[in-house]
Scaffold this active site. Structure first.
Site, PDB file in Angstrom:
ATOM      1  N   TYR A  18       0.852  -1.190   0.000  1.00  0.00           N
ATOM      2  CA  TYR A  18       0.000   0.000   0.000  1.00  0.00           C
ATOM      3  C   TYR A  18       0.891   1.245   0.000  1.00  0.00           C
ATOM      4  O   TYR A  18       1.793   1.386   0.826  1.00  0.00           O
ATOM      5  CB  TYR A  18      -0.903  -0.032   1.233  1.00  0.00           C
ATOM      6  CG  TYR A  18      -1.851   1.136   1.389  1.00  0.00           C
ATOM      7  CD1 TYR A  18      -2.308   1.849   0.284  1.00  0.00           C
ATOM      8  CD2 TYR A  18      -2.320   1.517   2.638  1.00  0.00           C
ATOM      9  CE1 TYR A  18      -3.189   2.904   0.425  1.00  0.00           C
ATOM     10  CE2 TYR A  18      -3.213   2.575   2.794  1.00  0.00           C
ATOM     11  CZ  TYR A  18      -3.630   3.262   1.683  1.00  0.00           C
ATOM     12  OH  TYR A  18      -4.510   4.316   1.827  1.00  0.00           O
ATOM     13  N   CYS A  19       0.672   2.150  -0.973  1.00  0.00           N
ATOM     14  CA  CYS A  19       1.389   3.415  -1.054  1.00  0.00           C
ATOM     15  C   CYS A  19       2.892   3.153  -1.144  1.00  0.00           C
ATOM     16  O   CYS A  19       3.342   2.417  -2.009  1.00  0.00           O
ATOM     17  CB  CYS A  19       1.014   4.297   0.133  1.00  0.00           C
ATOM     18  SG  CYS A  19       1.621   5.994   0.029  1.00  0.00           S
ATOM     19  N   LEU A  20       3.709   3.725  -0.255  1.00  0.00           N
ATOM     20  CA  LEU A  20       5.151   3.491  -0.282  1.00  0.00           C
ATOM     21  C   LEU A  20       5.472   2.017  -0.107  1.00  0.00           C
ATOM     22  O   LEU A  20       6.484   1.527  -0.636  1.00  0.00           O
ATOM     23  CB  LEU A  20       5.844   4.285   0.830  1.00  0.00           C
ATOM     24  CG  LEU A  20       5.895   5.801   0.707  1.00  0.00           C
ATOM     25  CD1 LEU A  20       6.653   6.389   1.877  1.00  0.00           C
ATOM     26  CD2 LEU A  20       6.533   6.216  -0.585  1.00  0.00           C
TER      27      LEU A  20
END
Length: 604
Positions: free
Chosen positions: A335-337
């Site tokens: 998720y995301c980074l």
């Protein structure tokens, strides 16, 4: 100052690099301590404390670029003068119709995320005219900072951003005498709203000056109300804890799921309240789930690198899961980074012939940063160097410094609309699990964040064929595991078109979902969520590329949460049901250590 002295005494030894492998930083020589250069860095670090980490040099360069080109563009000046006259006529016509009580449509409208003028009270005179005047001014400046030949797009966008910040400060909604909602509430409460707002302001000011975390509202206790899915921490190092969640079904899918969250926030965005916890939902659907809970780094961990997060984070978690669930591939989810570092890890695994991944799922995660949205407004060589020097002094990028950057992108709603409600209307912030999580930010280690900003955001090495892991360039096209990618329609952190571009750099079977909502709200979209919808696409290995707008316009919208669609996809990539595995693997050195959510989630 202690850390600066320590850095000045420790000169790193440069290692030889393989051909084609770029250095971790563009100016490697500045990492070697030198009294004069360190004095410069100390000066910039001190300045950064007063500018919230924003480089004034970068902003002045943008202003100069825009202003000098405009001063030498007489045709553009005439065009903007005409625009000003047109907006004035529109405002005059609107004012005349409103004064005569004849129906008229407002000529200017706020953006979808601007909630400052949503009250019906803004439709009455003179408030309607003040509102329209503010929006007309904003409209003119948007035009003035766009499409100016010779000005770099980055500088043009920066100037537009700065103008928006100034206009937001002077919007009529921010002044009690010009805001009908504040005036009506003050009369109704006989001024008690202003007294209550002053109390709120004092509390917030004290909290900001003391840098103490906000008190968690009652009913949102971490480990009890939030991040409450039962499980055990089965591994811990200085970087992360690995949580294994307890099964709730008689059988589970043979392949476990590993969740790699971003380290900019705590992992429990995916394990909020029980009714909207993605982790609890996964467990209830018959999956063995593991999740990484990253530490909140301190100054002594300033030298943690991206490679540490890959090798001692993602890869170590995979090794532990293989010990608990031997001879099974793993559904890796980022998720995301966390999705970015997972992509890097998956590409390196493919290069080494490591086939342990059954699938790769990426939620609001970017691998190409050439269109990374409004966060690019804060990034150029001057800005990155400014942030590096600030982190060099303190060892990390602190929580308030990141929060201000994200909030300023949507200042109309996230800063000023909230300030009006809290300080002038005297309203308390309504507690919610998302708000509690949003306030629970973490620090970013100096070295890792510098490598991330330079190698990925600034230089876009991952998709340019210049990103090295263990002195070898990696390529996303080597990933053979099927990919499930999710973008969100209103994402201003990882714009969905940027997420969609993953298709350009991979050659494996790929599914892509475009879901409603923003960076967080679109992902946390449990079944039964109001207004939830998504578009779903699938491309086999041989499929040709399709432009994102073309795909979106020809893809049917489906109502409801996207979670069941992901569960169905995971089951298609799985080999069937088996008995749940044991909790941990004590014989191999991975016993249960502490009940979930563990210790690192409570670090401040």
């Amino acid at each position: 100052m202690t850390r600066m002295t320590k850095i000045a005494k420790e000169a790193p030894v440069a290692k030889p690099r393989a051909p084609g492998c770029a250095a971790p930083e563009a100016q490697e020589k500045h990492r070697v301590p030198h009294p004069y250069r360190d004095l410069d860095r100390m000066s910039r670090a001190m300045m950064a404390r007063y500018t919230a980490g924003v480089s004034p040099f970068s902003m002045l360069e943008a202003w100069n670029d825009w202003a000098l080109h405009l001063s030498r563009a007489p045709g553009r000046q005439i065009e903007l003068a005409e625009k000003a006259v047109q907006n004035t006529f529109k405002l005059t016509d609107f004012a005349i119709h409103k004064s005569l009580n004849t129906p008229v449509e407002p000529p200017f409208s706020p953006s979808a995320y601007d909630h400052r003028f949503t009250s019906d009270k803004w439709t009455a005179m003179p408030y309607a005219l003040w509102q329209q005047s503010a929006l007309a001014t904003q409209d003119w400046w948007e035009d003035a900072t766009a499409d100016l030949r010779g000005v770099s797009r980055a500088n043009s966008d920066r100037v537009g951003f700065l103008i928006r910040q100034m206009l937001d400060v002077f919007a009529p909604s921010n002044f009690p005498a010009l805001n009908p909602e504040i005036l009506d509430e003050t009369i109704k409460q006989r001024g008690m709203n202003l007294i209550e707002g002053l109390r709120h302001y004092g509390e917030d000011l004290l909290q900001t000056l003391s840098q103490t975390p906000k008190k968690v509202p009652e009913g949102f206790e971490i480990g009890k109300d939030l991040a409450a899915t039962p499980g055990q921490v089965i591994y811990r190092n200085d970087l992360f804890e690995l949580i294994q969640y307890s099964p709730t079904t008689e059988t589970v899918q043979a392949e476990p799921v590993l969740i790699v969250p971003a380290w900019i926030m705590k992992y429990y965005i995916l394990d909020l309240s029980p009714e909207n916890s993605l982790i609890r939902y996964l467990v209830g659907q018959g999956f063995t789930v593991f999740a990484i809970s990253w530490c909140n780094p301190v100054a002594e961990q300033a030298d943690l690198s991206l490679e540490d997060y890959r090798k001692r984070g993602v890869m170590q978690a995979l090794d532990v899961i293989n010990a608990v669930v031997p001879d099974q591939k793993i559904h890796a989810t980022g998720y995301c980074l966390g999705g970015t570092i997972l992509s890097i890890a998956a590409a390196k695994m493919a290069q080494l012939g490591d086939t342990r991944l059954a699938s790769v799922s990426l939620f609001a995660a970017q691998v190409d940063f050439s269109e990374a949205g409004e966060l690019l407004l804060f990034l150029d060589e001057s800005q990155v160097a400014f942030l590096e020097d600030m982190m060099w002094a303190q060892g990390y990028l602190d929580r308030p410094q990141m929060s201000r950057a994200f909030a300023s992108i949507r200042a109309e709603d996230l800063i000023y609309a909230r300030a009006v409600r809290r300080y002038f209307l005297g309203q308390e912030d309504l507690p919610s699990d998302m708000l509690v999580w949003n306030d629970d930010t973490t620090r970013m280690p100096a070295k890792m964040h510098s490598e991330y900003l330079r190698g990925l955001f600034l230089e876009n090495r991952l998709t340019a064929g210049r990103f090295c892991v263990e002195d070898r360039i990696i390529a996303l096209k080597d990933i053979s595991a099927p990919i499930f990618a999710v973008g969100t329609e209103k994402d201003h952190i990882a714009p969905w078109k940027s997420v969609y571009k993953l298709r350009l750099f991979t050659e494996t079977d790929m599914s892509f979902l475009l879901v409603g909502g923003g960076h967080n709200g679109g992902i946390v979209s449990e079944p039964g969520h109001r207004h939830a919808h998504y578009r779903q696409g699938h491309w086999p290995k041989s499929a040709l590329y399709e432009a994102p707008e073309t795909w979106r316009d020809h893809t049917e919208v489906q109502d409801g949460s996207w979670w069941p669609a992901w569960i169905d996809w995971l089951r298609q990539q799985s080999s069937g049901s088996v008995a749940p595995p044991a909790m941990g693997a004590e014989a191999l050195g991975y016993p249960p250590l502490i009940a979930a959510p563990g210790r690192y989630i409570h670090q401040r």
